[in-house]
Design a protein around this motif. Structure first.
Motif, PDB file in Angstrom:
ATOM      1  N   SER A  20       0.807  -1.221   0.000  1.00 61.00           N
ATOM      2  CA  SER A  20       0.000   0.000   0.000  1.00 61.00           C
ATOM      3  C   SER A  20       0.837   1.267   0.000  1.00 61.00           C
ATOM      4  CB  SER A  20      -0.941   0.009   1.214  1.00 61.00           C
ATOM      5  OG  SER A  20      -0.196   0.029   2.422  1.00 61.00           O
ATOM      6  N   ARG A  21       2.091   1.180   0.470  1.00 64.27           N
ATOM      7  CA  ARG A  21       2.916   2.388   0.554  1.00 64.27           C
ATOM      8  C   ARG A  21       4.386   1.990   0.620  1.00 64.27           C
ATOM      9  NH1 ARG A  21       1.017   1.477   5.776  1.00 64.27           N
ATOM     10  NH2 ARG A  21       2.602   1.534   7.422  1.00 64.27           N
ATOM     11  N   SER A  44      -4.328  -2.496   6.504  1.00 66.14           N
ATOM     12  CA  SER A  44      -5.030  -1.442   7.232  1.00 66.14           C
ATOM     13  C   SER A  44      -6.128  -0.804   6.391  1.00 66.14           C
ATOM     14  CB  SER A  44      -4.040  -0.356   7.676  1.00 66.14           C
ATOM     15  OG  SER A  44      -4.706   0.741   8.248  1.00 66.14           O
ATOM     16  N   GLU A  45      -7.301  -0.628   6.991  1.00 68.96           N
ATOM     17  CA  GLU A  45      -8.415  -0.002   6.265  1.00 68.96           C
ATOM     18  C   GLU A  45      -8.049   1.391   5.774  1.00 68.96           C
ATOM     19  OE1 GLU A  45     -13.166   1.072   6.881  1.00 68.96           O
ATOM     20  OE2 GLU A  45     -12.007   0.128   8.492  1.00 68.96           O
ATOM     21  N   LYS A  46      -7.226   2.110   6.563  1.00 64.37           N
ATOM     22  CA  LYS A  46      -6.863   3.468   6.168  1.00 64.37           C
ATOM     23  C   LYS A  46      -5.964   3.488   4.931  1.00 64.37           C
ATOM     24  CE  LYS A  46      -2.873   3.838   9.295  1.00 64.37           C
ATOM     25  NZ  LYS A  46      -2.303   4.533  10.463  1.00 64.37           N
ATOM     26  N   THR A  48      -6.715   1.689   2.225  1.00 64.70           N
ATOM     27  CA  THR A  48      -7.533   1.245   1.097  1.00 64.70           C
ATOM     28  C   THR A  48      -7.465   2.214  -0.075  1.00 64.70           C
ATOM     29  OG1 THR A  48      -9.052   0.058   2.575  1.00 64.70           O
ATOM     30  CG2 THR A  48      -9.845   0.602   0.364  1.00 64.70           C
ATOM     31  N   ALA A  49      -7.610   3.494   0.195  1.00 63.71           N
ATOM     32  CA  ALA A  49      -7.618   4.474  -0.893  1.00 63.71           C
ATOM     33  C   ALA A  49      -6.276   4.495  -1.614  1.00 63.71           C
ATOM     34  CB  ALA A  49      -7.946   5.866  -0.350  1.00 63.71           C
ATOM     35  N   ALA A  50      -5.178   4.411  -0.859  1.00 65.57           N
ATOM     36  CA  ALA A  50      -3.845   4.459  -1.470  1.00 65.57           C
ATOM     37  C   ALA A  50      -3.605   3.253  -2.365  1.00 65.57           C
ATOM     38  CB  ALA A  50      -2.774   4.536  -0.385  1.00 65.57           C
ATOM     39  N   VAL A  51      -3.993   2.073  -1.912  1.00 63.47           N
ATOM     40  CA  VAL A  51      -3.728   0.874  -2.708  1.00 63.47           C
ATOM     41  C   VAL A  51      -4.654   0.817  -3.917  1.00 63.47           C
ATOM     42  CG1 VAL A  51      -5.248  -0.770  -1.518  1.00 63.47           C
ATOM     43  CG2 VAL A  51      -3.093  -1.567  -2.486  1.00 63.47           C
ATOM     44  N   GLN A  52      -5.872   1.308  -3.785  1.00 60.35           N
ATOM     45  CA  GLN A  52      -6.771   1.345  -4.941  1.00 60.35           C
ATOM     46  C   GLN A  52      -6.278   2.351  -5.979  1.00 60.35           C
ATOM     47  OE1 GLN A  52     -10.652   2.024  -3.193  1.00 60.35           O
ATOM     48  NE2 GLN A  52     -11.030  -0.167  -2.950  1.00 60.35           N
ATOM     49  N   ASP A  53      -5.701   3.450  -5.521  1.00 60.02           N
ATOM     50  CA  ASP A  53      -5.110   4.421  -6.443  1.00 60.02           C
ATOM     51  C   ASP A  53      -3.933   3.808  -7.187  1.00 60.02           C
ATOM     52  OD1 ASP A  53      -4.683   7.277  -7.435  1.00 60.02           O
ATOM     53  OD2 ASP A  53      -2.761   6.862  -6.458  1.00 60.02           O
ATOM     54  N   VAL A  69      -6.362  -6.245  -5.871  1.00 59.18           N
ATOM     55  CA  VAL A  69      -6.217  -5.652  -4.550  1.00 59.18           C
ATOM     56  C   VAL A  69      -6.821  -6.598  -3.524  1.00 59.18           C
ATOM     57  CG1 VAL A  69      -6.876  -3.733  -3.058  1.00 59.18           C
ATOM     58  CG2 VAL A  69      -6.231  -3.305  -5.443  1.00 59.18           C
ATOM     59  N   CYS A  70      -6.047  -6.968  -2.529  1.00 60.25           N
ATOM     60  CA  CYS A  70      -6.520  -7.912  -1.520  1.00 60.25           C
ATOM     61  C   CYS A  70      -6.124  -7.434  -0.129  1.00 60.25           C
ATOM     62  CB  CYS A  70      -5.941  -9.305  -1.778  1.00 60.25           C
ATOM     63  SG  CYS A  70      -6.503 -10.539  -0.580  1.00 60.25           S
ATOM     64  N   ARG A  71      -7.115  -7.195   0.695  1.00 59.38           N
ATOM     65  CA  ARG A  71      -6.849  -6.847   2.086  1.00 59.38           C
ATOM     66  C   ARG A  71      -6.779  -8.129   2.919  1.00 59.38           C
ATOM     67  NH1 ARG A  71     -10.635  -3.329   6.251  1.00 59.38           N
ATOM     68  NH2 ARG A  71      -9.143  -3.357   7.994  1.00 59.38           N
ATOM     69  N   ALA A  72      -5.616  -8.411   3.446  1.00 63.74           N
ATOM     70  CA  ALA A  72      -5.405  -9.623   4.243  1.00 63.74           C
ATOM     71  C   ALA A  72      -4.217  -9.395   5.160  1.00 63.74           C
ATOM     72  CB  ALA A  72      -5.162 -10.834   3.341  1.00 63.74           C
ATOM     73  N   ASP A  73      -4.270  -9.968   6.336  1.00 60.90           N
ATOM     74  CA  ASP A  73      -3.221  -9.806   7.334  1.00 60.90           C
ATOM     75  C   ASP A  73      -2.283 -11.000   7.288  1.00 60.90           C
ATOM     76  OD1 ASP A  73      -1.611  -9.333   9.496  1.00 60.90           O
ATOM     77  OD2 ASP A  73      -3.246  -8.976  10.918  1.00 60.90           O
ATOM     78  N   VAL A  74      -1.099 -10.804   6.730  1.00 65.22           N
ATOM     79  CA  VAL A  74      -0.147 -11.901   6.567  1.00 65.22           C
ATOM     80  C   VAL A  74       0.415 -12.357   7.911  1.00 65.22           C
ATOM     81  CG1 VAL A  74       1.967 -12.598   5.368  1.00 65.22           C
ATOM     82  CG2 VAL A  74       0.415 -11.021   4.271  1.00 65.22           C
ATOM     83  N   SER A  75       0.232 -11.568   8.954  1.00 63.66           N
ATOM     84  CA  SER A  75       0.715 -11.981  10.273  1.00 63.66           C
ATOM     85  C   SER A  75      -0.202 -12.998  10.936  1.00 63.66           C
ATOM     86  CB  SER A  75       0.878 -10.768  11.200  1.00 63.66           C
ATOM     87  OG  SER A  75      -0.374 -10.266  11.621  1.00 63.66           O
ATOM     88  N   THR A  76      -1.372 -13.234  10.351  1.00 61.77           N
ATOM     89  CA  THR A  76      -2.289 -14.244  10.879  1.00 61.77           C
ATOM     90  C   THR A  76      -2.103 -15.556  10.122  1.00 61.77           C
ATOM     91  OG1 THR A  76      -4.094 -13.735   9.334  1.00 61.77           O
ATOM     92  CG2 THR A  76      -3.972 -12.433  11.378  1.00 61.77           C
ATOM     93  N   VAL A  77      -2.558 -16.629  10.729  1.00 66.54           N
ATOM     94  CA  VAL A  77      -2.459 -17.943  10.079  1.00 66.54           C
ATOM     95  C   VAL A  77      -3.326 -17.988   8.826  1.00 66.54           C
ATOM     96  CG1 VAL A  77      -2.930 -20.412  10.374  1.00 66.54           C
ATOM     97  CG2 VAL A  77      -1.858 -19.105  12.235  1.00 66.54           C
ATOM     98  N   GLU A  78      -4.452 -17.271   8.848  1.00 65.54           N
ATOM     99  CA  GLU A  78      -5.403 -17.344   7.732  1.00 65.54           C
ATOM    100  C   GLU A  78      -5.051 -16.406   6.582  1.00 65.54           C
ATOM    101  OE1 GLU A  78      -6.995 -18.258  11.674  1.00 65.54           O
ATOM    102  OE2 GLU A  78      -6.252 -16.341  10.850  1.00 65.54           O
TER     103      GLU A  78
END
Length: 260
Positions: A20-21, A44-46, A48-53, A69-78
């Motif tokens: 995202s940045r 991070s939800e905040k 979203t706009a930057a990654v969509q841009d 574009v995929c929002r996912a937390d790589v620090s989690t098992v899932e």
């Protein structure tokens, strides 16, 4: 400019975590400018706009690469499986991944006496376990002559005050890189680490100023900070065919600050 780079990666699919940045966004842009279709992950939800841009700018390039574009937390098992599921939905069950850039990372600036188990979990669950699980999850879809590029740091071989968890996590990434290069090379797949020195990004603002100033003073090339594109160009080269005889390496991208 990156957008003027030759299309050495045309038609390939790259996943860039933490896109995202900062370095991650620049790496994703550089790969796309060379022709790659890119999956941009972020948490991070905040952001979203930057990654969509960024995705819109990628898709507007003259050669029309795809951006997912995929929002996912790589620090989690899932998290890693959520990224693959997103790509399976977008591209179908014949999913073929060519390039994985394990970039997402975090630091905690605390002394040994201040560190907590929560700090350990925050750093190692993303910087180490996340790299392991993301690479494991991609493996069934990684094509012959695939490229796995782990973003480590010159901190992997340094003893920076109050950065014990970060330094240790990046040293672990180097170790994983060497082992995976041994395990995955049979079909032409390469695994390498890129170790940036200090680079002008938001993340650098969290590093103690005395460490940054010391690094600048000890950098032979112009005694300055690196720029994101100077790292991204190395990542894109490692992602291409020209780097096929390079594997198991930790490449210091630091203007000579760290010489291996």
């Amino acid at each position: 400019m990156a957008s003027e780079r030759p299309l050495t990666l045309k038609g390939k699919l790259a996943i860039v975590t933490g896109a995202s940045r900062g370095l991650g966004a620049d790496m994703a842009w550089n790969l796309a400018c060379r022709g790659a279709n890119v999956c941009l992950t972020y948490v991070s939800e905040k952001s979203t706009a930057a990654v969509q841009d960024l995705a819109a700018r990628i898709q507007a390039l003259p050669h029309k690469p795809s951006a997912y574009v995929c929002r996912a937390d790589v620090s989690t098992v899932e998290g890693p499986q959520q990224i693959i599921d997103h790509l399976l939905e977008a591209r179908g069950h014949n999913l073929a991944v060519n390039i994985l850039v394990n970039n997402a990372g975090v630091e905690r600036v605390k002394s040994l006496a201040e560190l907590s188990v929560d700090d350990y979990d925050a750093v190692f669950n993303l910087n180490v376990r996340g790299v392991i699980l993301m690479t494991q999850t991609v493996l069934p879809y990684l094509q012959p002559k695939g490229r796995v590029i782990n973003i480590s740091s010159v901190a992997a071989r340094e003893g920076f005050r109050d950065l014990g968890l970060y330094c240790a996590s990046k040293a672990a990434v180097e170790g994983l890189t060497r082992v995976w290069a041994t395990e995955l090379g049979h079909n032409g797949t390469t695994v390498n680490a890129v170790n940036p020195g200090p680079v002008q990004t938001e993340m650098l603002d969290k590093i103690p100023k005395e460490i940054v100033n010391m690094q600048k003073q000890r950098t032979p090339v112009e005694s300055r900070l690196g720029m994101p594109q100077e790292i991204s160009d190395i990542v894109s080269w490692l992602a291409g065919d020209e780097s096929g005889w390079i594997s198991g390496q930790a490449i210091s991208a630091s203007g000579g600050y760290a010489m291996y």
